[in-house]
Design an enzyme around this catalytic site. Structure first.
Site, PDB file in Angstrom:
ATOM      1  CG  ASP A   1      -1.615   1.355   1.439  1.00 32.78           C
ATOM      2  OD1 ASP A   1      -2.030   1.779   0.475  1.00 32.78           O
ATOM      3  OD2 ASP A   1      -1.910   1.649   2.537  1.00 32.78           O
ATOM      4  CB  VAL A   2       2.546   3.102  -2.684  1.00 31.49           C
ATOM      5  CG1 VAL A   2       3.594   4.269  -2.902  1.00 31.49           C
ATOM      6  CG2 VAL A   2       3.152   1.807  -3.171  1.00 31.49           C
TER       7      VAL A   2
ATOM      8  CG  ASN B   1       4.236   6.410   6.690  1.00 35.38           C
ATOM      9  OD1 ASN B   1       5.526   6.143   6.977  1.00 35.38           O
ATOM     10  ND2 ASN B   1       3.607   7.074   7.132  1.00 35.38           N
TER      11      ASN B   1
ATOM     12  N   GLY C   1      -9.385   7.447  -5.613  1.00 38.18           N
ATOM     13  CA  GLY C   1      -7.747   6.776  -5.107  1.00 38.18           C
ATOM     14  C   GLY C   1      -8.134   5.241  -5.013  1.00 38.18           C
TER      15      GLY C   1
ATOM     16  CG  ASP D   1      -6.011   5.700  -0.802  1.00 39.56           C
ATOM     17  OD1 ASP D   1      -6.564   5.915  -2.071  1.00 39.56           O
ATOM     18  OD2 ASP D   1      -5.713   6.466  -0.013  1.00 39.56           O
TER      19      ASP D   1
END
Length: 254
Positions: A6-7, A11, A107, A109
């Protein structure tokens, strides 16, 4: 084993799954100047310390909101693991309808979190992800992603206060002892912390009002555990929601 990556803007969180079990996880700083070789050396060290080897990894899936690093990590996967990674984006089957003006704008995420949240709870949800930006995402009872809100993250807000107010110092993010603070450092911490709790609760309540529903509220991300105890609206903190979502998406696309 499955490697999930997970970019985020601040972090990169990595996890190793053995079936449905998360056996190891790491958090490293996002650095767009690092090469795939540098990330490979770093990952090799993490694997060695955990008594793992690259050969144990049979598949990799990546979620990235940092486009310059996506290609770097794809190269890492090919060069060090001899595996082409799955990358969350167009072409990946999510099993979730995206109710957004342009679904490609959402996004990766946010989609991953929504998939994981609904898979685990099978009920309407608001997911609050405390990252560089804080995102609020609503999933309805049909399991459809309905959109949400994006706010500046806690760290961004604190840094902006330091940068734009010349007499104010840089301070750590923490829960201050009182809202009526007696010194400048605590005053800044009180304003940022309690102000942010109010921001979270205010946006969540407005989403609930607009949705005409009573969704469960999940919090994830690096600062979720700090904010959640003071929030009146957060029901649960799920530290590994994004990693779990990546595992689920891999299973749907393998």
């Amino acid at each position: 084993m499955l490697l999930v990556i997970d970019v985020g803007n601040s972090n990169i969180v990595l996890g190793i799954y053995d079936g449905e079990l998360l056996v190891r996880h790491w958090r490293i700083s996002t650095d767009k100047s690092r090469t795939s070789d540098e990330y490979g050396v770093m990952l090799n060290s993490l694997f060695s310390l955990a008594s793992l080897s690259f050969s144990q990894v049979k598949a990799i899936i990546i979620s990235s909101v940092v486009p310059p690093l996506t290609g770097v990590l794809e190269s890492l996967c090919r060069d060090f693991f001899a595996l082409p990674p799955y990358v969350v984006g167009p072409g990946i089957k999510t099993g979730m309808q995206i109710q957004y003006d342009n679904p490609r704008e959402v996004g990766a995420d946010r989609v991953v979190n929504a998939v994981a949240g609904f898979e685990k709870h099978r009920s309407p949800l608001i997911i609050v992800d405390f990252g560089t930006a804080t995102t609020f995402d609503y999933v309805n009872s049909k399991g459809e992603y309905c959109g949400g809100a994006i706010a500046p993250g806690l760290a961004i807000s604190l840094e902006a206060l330091f940068q734009r107010a010349s007499k104010l110092p840089r301070v750590d993010i923490c829960r201050p002892p009182h809202a009526i603070a007696k010194n400048t450092v605590n005053s800044m911490q009180a304003g940022i912390f309690y102000g942010y709790v109010g921001l979270v609760d205010g946006i969540v309540e407005r989403i609930k009002l607009e949705s005409r529903d009573q969704p469960r509220v999940l919090a994830t991300g690096g600062l979720a555990a700090l904010i959640a105890p003071e929030s009146k609206t957060i029901d649960e903190v799920d530290e590994f929601l994004t990693l779990e979502g990546l595992r689920i998406l891999y299973e749907r696309n393998r």
